[in-house]
Scaffold this motif. Structure first.
Motif, PDB file in Angstrom:
ATOM      1  N   GLU A  54       0.888  -0.774  -0.329  1.00 54.98           N
ATOM      2  CA  GLU A  54       0.288  -0.072  -0.102  1.00 54.98           C
ATOM      3  C   GLU A  54       1.245   1.062  -0.109  1.00 54.98           C
ATOM      4  O   GLU A  54       0.655   2.460  -0.742  1.00 54.98           O
ATOM      5  N   ALA A  55       2.122   1.298   0.867  1.00 58.67           N
ATOM      6  CA  ALA A  55       3.047   2.403   0.438  1.00 58.67           C
ATOM      7  C   ALA A  55       3.666   2.321  -0.049  1.00 58.67           C
ATOM      8  O   ALA A  55       3.525   3.425  -0.988  1.00 58.67           O
ATOM      9  N   LEU A  56       3.625   1.625  -1.638  1.00 56.75           N
ATOM     10  CA  LEU A  56       4.722   1.552  -2.225  1.00 56.75           C
ATOM     11  C   LEU A  56       3.387   2.021  -3.191  1.00 56.75           C
ATOM     12  O   LEU A  56       3.481   3.635  -4.717  1.00 56.75           O
ATOM     13  N   GLN A  57       1.953   2.042  -3.426  1.00 53.97           N
ATOM     14  CA  GLN A  57       1.221   1.492  -4.233  1.00 53.97           C
ATOM     15  C   GLN A  57       0.867   3.990  -4.406  1.00 53.97           C
ATOM     16  O   GLN A  57       0.620   4.215  -5.026  1.00 53.97           O
ATOM     17  N   SER A  58       0.882   4.384  -2.670  1.00 50.69           N
ATOM     18  CA  SER A  58       0.603   5.355  -2.545  1.00 50.69           C
ATOM     19  C   SER A  58       1.504   5.702  -3.191  1.00 50.69           C
ATOM     20  O   SER A  58       1.431   7.477  -3.358  1.00 50.69           O
ATOM     21  N   ALA A  59       3.245   5.848  -2.667  1.00 51.90           N
ATOM     22  CA  ALA A  59       4.061   6.971  -3.081  1.00 51.90           C
ATOM     23  C   ALA A  59       4.385   6.258  -4.848  1.00 51.90           C
ATOM     24  O   ALA A  59       4.499   7.870  -5.656  1.00 51.90           O
ATOM     25  N   LYS A  60       3.683   5.444  -5.746  1.00 51.53           N
ATOM     26  CA  LYS A  60       3.542   5.562  -6.446  1.00 51.53           C
ATOM     27  C   LYS A  60       2.347   7.040  -7.332  1.00 51.53           C
ATOM     28  O   LYS A  60       2.777   7.410  -7.813  1.00 51.53           O
ATOM     29  N   ASP A  61       1.506   6.709  -6.562  1.00 63.13           N
ATOM     30  CA  ASP A  61       0.295   7.757  -6.763  1.00 63.13           C
ATOM     31  C   ASP A  61       0.875   9.388  -6.686  1.00 63.13           C
ATOM     32  O   ASP A  61       0.408  10.180  -7.350  1.00 63.13           O
ATOM     33  N   ALA A  62       1.310   9.832  -5.324  1.00 61.21           N
ATOM     34  CA  ALA A  62       1.951  10.595  -5.504  1.00 61.21           C
ATOM     35  C   ALA A  62       3.314  11.199  -6.249  1.00 61.21           C
ATOM     36  O   ALA A  62       2.625  12.065  -6.582  1.00 61.21           O
ATOM     37  N   ASP A  63       3.940  10.403  -6.740  1.00 67.40           N
ATOM     38  CA  ASP A  63       4.769  10.944  -7.785  1.00 67.40           C
ATOM     39  C   ASP A  63       3.844  11.156  -8.924  1.00 67.40           C
ATOM     40  O   ASP A  63       4.190  11.956  -9.352  1.00 67.40           O
ATOM     41  N   MET A  64       3.343  10.166  -9.191  1.00 70.79           N
ATOM     42  CA  MET A  64       1.462  10.425 -11.300  1.00 70.79           C
ATOM     43  C   MET A  64       1.085  12.064 -10.852  1.00 70.79           C
ATOM     44  O   MET A  64       1.052  12.720 -11.330  1.00 70.79           O
TER      45      MET A  64
END
Length: 199
Positions: A54-64
């Motif tokens: 979930e943290a990795l997905q949140s980081a990807k979303d934040a980068d996008m």
């Protein structure tokens, strides 16, 4: 010797009994201590892996989102530069105080700089009647905007006709500023006035 054999046999039985008790204790330890502990550890590890994903997905979303935000800011800057170079553009307060004046506006009215609080209508016209008309338009239409033609006079006493749009922009703090976008229609207006004189 019989007595010794009986003692050995008794010791073997005792040893066998102790082994069964030890195995039973190990079995109960496995059932009631190790197995629940293993299930608990497995649950914790699964939870940690899920949290990591979930943290990795949140980081990807934040980068996008950051990348989209940067692209939007870049587009806005390009749009502002384009507006600044192609249109007469200004930002003013409803009382007429200039916040920002585009390059083309500055060049057309030969304004090298302006002081804070200086009035827009004073910058684009030297005649009191024209200034009052522009001031009236700004204060009257600060809520819903306005579009029309106005006449201004430069410092060199040159008449300038503008097709002007005034668009209110409401900031989040309840403040209002007006975006003034105009195009210079002086040549067209002079030609129209010449035609009217001839007819």
């Amino acid at each position: 010797e019989k007595e010794a054999n009986e003692k050995v046999y008794a010791l073997r039985r005792l040893e066998f009994l102790l082994m069964i008790i030890t195995l039973a204790l190990l079995f109960f330890e496995f059932i009631f201590i190790f197995f629940p502990s293993a299930k608990f550890v497995k649950r914790i590890i699964s939870s940690l892996i899920q949290s990591k994903n979930e943290a990795l997905q949140s980081a990807k979303d934040a980068d996008m989102l950051r990348e989209k935000n940067e692209n939007s800011v870049l587009k806005i800057r390009k749009f502002n530069d384009l507006m600044d170079k192609t249109l007469l553009f200004a930002r003013v307060l409803p009382n007429g105080s200039v916040i920002d004046l585009g390059d083309k506006f500055s060049k057309r009215f030969k304004i090298s700089s302006f002081s804070q609080g200086q009035k827009f209508y004073e910058l684009i016209s030297i005649h009191k009647k024209e200034q009052d008309e522009i001031q009236n338009i700004l204060t009257t239409h600060d809520k819903f905007g306005w579009n029309g033609e106005i006449k201004a006079t430069t410092k060199n006493k040159e008449d300038v006709w503008l097709d002007m749009y005034i668009v209110p922009f409401f900031e989040s703090k309840g403040k209002t500023e007006l975006v003034v976008v105009a195009s210079d229609i002086t040549k067209r207006k002079k030609a129209k006035l010449e035609i009217e004189k001839l007819t």
